[in-house]
Design a protein around this motif. Sequence first.
Motif, mmCIF file in Angstrom:
data_model
loop_
_atom_site.group_PDB
_atom_site.id
_atom_site.type_symbol
_atom_site.label_atom_id
_atom_site.label_comp_id
_atom_site.label_asym_id
_atom_site.label_seq_id
_atom_site.Cartn_x
_atom_site.Cartn_y
_atom_site.Cartn_z
ATOM 1 N N MET A 136 71.770 25.491 68.625
ATOM 2 C CA MET A 136 70.974 25.070 67.496
ATOM 3 C C MET A 136 69.756 25.990 67.408
ATOM 4 O O MET A 136 69.035 26.182 68.369
ATOM 5 N N ALA A 137 69.546 26.548 66.264
ATOM 6 C CA ALA A 137 68.399 27.440 66.050
ATOM 7 C C ALA A 137 67.188 26.629 65.607
ATOM 8 O O ALA A 137 67.303 25.673 64.853
ATOM 9 N N ALA A 138 66.058 27.014 66.120
ATOM 10 C CA ALA A 138 64.813 26.358 65.726
ATOM 11 C C ALA A 138 63.953 27.378 65.000
ATOM 12 O O ALA A 138 63.861 28.526 65.403
ATOM 13 N N GLY A 139 63.332 26.927 63.939
ATOM 14 C CA GLY A 139 62.454 27.814 63.190
ATOM 15 C C GLY A 139 61.004 27.531 63.522
ATOM 16 O O GLY A 139 60.641 26.426 63.919
ATOM 17 N N TYR A 140 60.204 28.561 63.365
ATOM 18 C CA TYR A 140 58.786 28.394 63.615
ATOM 19 C C TYR A 140 58.054 29.277 62.632
ATOM 20 O O TYR A 140 58.395 30.449 62.454
ATOM 21 N N GLN A 141 57.060 28.704 61.982
ATOM 22 C CA GLN A 141 56.267 29.454 61.032
ATOM 23 C C GLN A 141 54.947 29.845 61.680
ATOM 24 O O GLN A 141 54.301 29.029 62.337
ATOM 25 N N LEU A 142 54.571 31.101 61.486
ATOM 26 C CA LEU A 142 53.302 31.559 62.053
ATOM 27 C C LEU A 142 52.137 30.849 61.366
ATOM 28 O O LEU A 142 52.168 30.615 60.157
ATOM 29 N N PRO A 143 51.099 30.522 62.126
ATOM 30 C CA PRO A 143 49.906 29.927 61.510
ATOM 31 C C PRO A 143 49.287 30.904 60.505
ATOM 32 O O PRO A 143 49.383 32.123 60.658
ATOM 33 N N ALA A 144 48.650 30.358 59.498
ATOM 34 C CA ALA A 144 48.035 31.185 58.460
ATOM 35 C C ALA A 144 46.999 32.146 59.036
ATOM 36 O O ALA A 144 46.803 33.247 58.519
ATOM 37 N N ASP A 145 46.346 31.757 60.116
ATOM 38 C CA ASP A 145 45.292 32.578 60.722
ATOM 39 C C ASP A 145 45.813 33.533 61.796
ATOM 40 O O ASP A 145 45.027 34.143 62.517
ATOM 41 N N TYR A 146 47.121 33.687 61.908
ATOM 42 C CA TYR A 146 47.679 34.520 62.967
ATOM 43 C C TYR A 146 47.329 35.992 62.794
ATOM 44 O O TYR A 146 47.385 36.772 63.742
ATOM 45 N N GLY A 147 46.898 36.376 61.614
ATOM 46 C CA GLY A 147 46.468 37.750 61.380
ATOM 47 C C GLY A 147 45.336 38.163 62.301
ATOM 48 O O GLY A 147 45.202 39.346 62.641
ATOM 49 N N TYR A 148 44.504 37.190 62.714
ATOM 50 C CA TYR A 148 43.437 37.502 63.663
ATOM 51 C C TYR A 148 44.017 38.017 64.982
ATOM 52 O O TYR A 148 43.436 38.896 65.627
ATOM 53 N N ILE A 149 45.148 37.468 65.359
ATOM 54 C CA ILE A 149 45.813 37.903 66.594
ATOM 55 C C ILE A 149 46.290 39.343 66.433
ATOM 56 O O ILE A 149 46.127 40.169 67.334
ATOM 57 N N ALA A 150 46.860 39.646 65.280
ATOM 58 C CA ALA A 150 47.318 41.020 65.024
ATOM 59 C C ALA A 150 46.148 42.001 65.116
ATOM 60 O O ALA A 150 46.302 43.113 65.645
ATOM 61 N N LEU A 151 44.989 41.608 64.632
ATOM 62 C CA LEU A 151 43.819 42.483 64.707
ATOM 63 C C LEU A 151 43.384 42.722 66.149
ATOM 64 O O LEU A 151 43.012 43.843 66.514
ATOM 65 N N VAL A 152 43.446 41.693 66.975
ATOM 66 C CA VAL A 152 43.074 41.861 68.387
ATOM 67 C C VAL A 152 44.088 42.765 69.093
ATOM 68 O O VAL A 152 43.706 43.586 69.929
ATOM 69 N N VAL A 153 45.361 42.643 68.742
ATOM 70 C CA VAL A 153 46.365 43.544 69.319
ATOM 71 C C VAL A 153 46.022 44.988 68.970
ATOM 72 O O VAL A 153 46.061 45.873 69.829
ATOM 73 N N ALA A 154 45.653 45.242 67.714
ATOM 74 C CA ALA A 154 45.276 46.598 67.301
ATOM 75 C C ALA A 154 44.019 47.060 68.045
ATOM 76 O O ALA A 154 43.943 48.213 68.492
ATOM 77 N N GLU A 155 43.053 46.174 68.200
ATOM 78 C CA GLU A 155 41.844 46.519 68.948
ATOM 79 C C GLU A 155 42.181 46.880 70.392
ATOM 80 O O GLU A 155 41.579 47.796 70.965
ATOM 81 N N SER A 156 43.133 46.166 70.966
ATOM 82 C CA SER A 156 43.492 46.432 72.361
ATOM 83 C C SER A 156 44.129 47.810 72.499
ATOM 84 O O SER A 156 43.926 48.492 73.512
ATOM 85 N N TRP A 157 44.874 48.238 71.496
ATOM 86 C CA TRP A 157 45.453 49.584 71.510
ATOM 87 C C TRP A 157 44.341 50.627 71.499
ATOM 88 O O TRP A 157 44.405 51.625 72.224
ATOM 89 N N ILE A 158 43.312 50.389 70.689
ATOM 90 C CA ILE A 158 42.173 51.301 70.642
ATOM 91 C C ILE A 158 41.495 51.366 72.010
ATOM 92 O O ILE A 158 41.157 52.445 72.501
ATOM 93 N N LEU A 159 41.306 50.209 72.648
ATOM 94 C CA LEU A 159 40.692 50.172 73.975
ATOM 95 C C LEU A 159 41.497 50.986 74.986
ATOM 96 O O LEU A 159 40.936 51.800 75.729
ATOM 97 N N LEU A 160 42.809 50.781 75.025
ATOM 98 C CA LEU A 160 43.633 51.511 75.990
ATOM 99 C C LEU A 160 43.551 53.016 75.765
ATOM 100 O O LEU A 160 43.512 53.800 76.723
ATOM 101 N N ASN A 161 43.521 53.419 74.517
ATOM 102 C CA ASN A 161 43.414 54.844 74.218
ATOM 103 C C ASN A 161 42.046 55.399 74.591
ATOM 104 O O ASN A 161 41.938 56.526 75.076
ATOM 105 N N TYR A 162 41.006 54.625 74.369
ATOM 106 C CA TYR A 162 39.659 55.039 74.776
ATOM 107 C C TYR A 162 39.609 55.259 76.287
ATOM 108 O O TYR A 162 39.125 56.287 76.765
ATOM 109 N N LEU A 163 40.119 54.295 77.052
ATOM 110 C CA LEU A 163 40.108 54.418 78.508
ATOM 111 C C LEU A 163 40.972 55.586 78.974
ATOM 112 O O LEU A 163 40.608 56.324 79.891
#
Length: 140
Positions: free
Chosen positions: A1-28
């Motif tokens: 049985m497949a279960a569906g899940y919808q991302l929260p409307a504010d999940y874009g904030y998480i995507a931004l932190v992921v992008a910020e973390s990429w910048i941090l790793l590259n800086y280091l």
Amino acid sequence: MAAGYQLPADYGYIALVVAESWILLNYLGFQVMKARKKYDVQYPKLYSETSNEFNCIQRAHQNTLEVYPQFLAFLLLGGLQLPRLSAVLGNIWLVSRVVYAHGYYTFDPSKRNRGAFGYIGLLGLLVNTVLFGLNSTGFI
């Protein structure tokens, strides 16, 4: 049985932190590349046998890479439950890694502990991930 899940409307904030973390790793990583040239540490050597300064710069990057998978997993999963709080906690962790690195860049390894406040962010993300797991399985 497949279960569906919808991302929260504010999940874009998480995507931004992921992008910020990429910048941090590259800086280091860029700091390590500069230090390789300055202290003449050739690939494939991970650490220098003669330069404690290089080793401090390398450890700041390496330690961040060592904990990054857990950070990313907790951020992505905990963000499904509480995206805004998880984004704030993720940013706390990211800022702490900069403070940690710059403490190490003084070449006094004990000063890396200035970034210890990052555990607030990381452990907060762990709690959010556990809450997501408990909520999605029906335990709470």
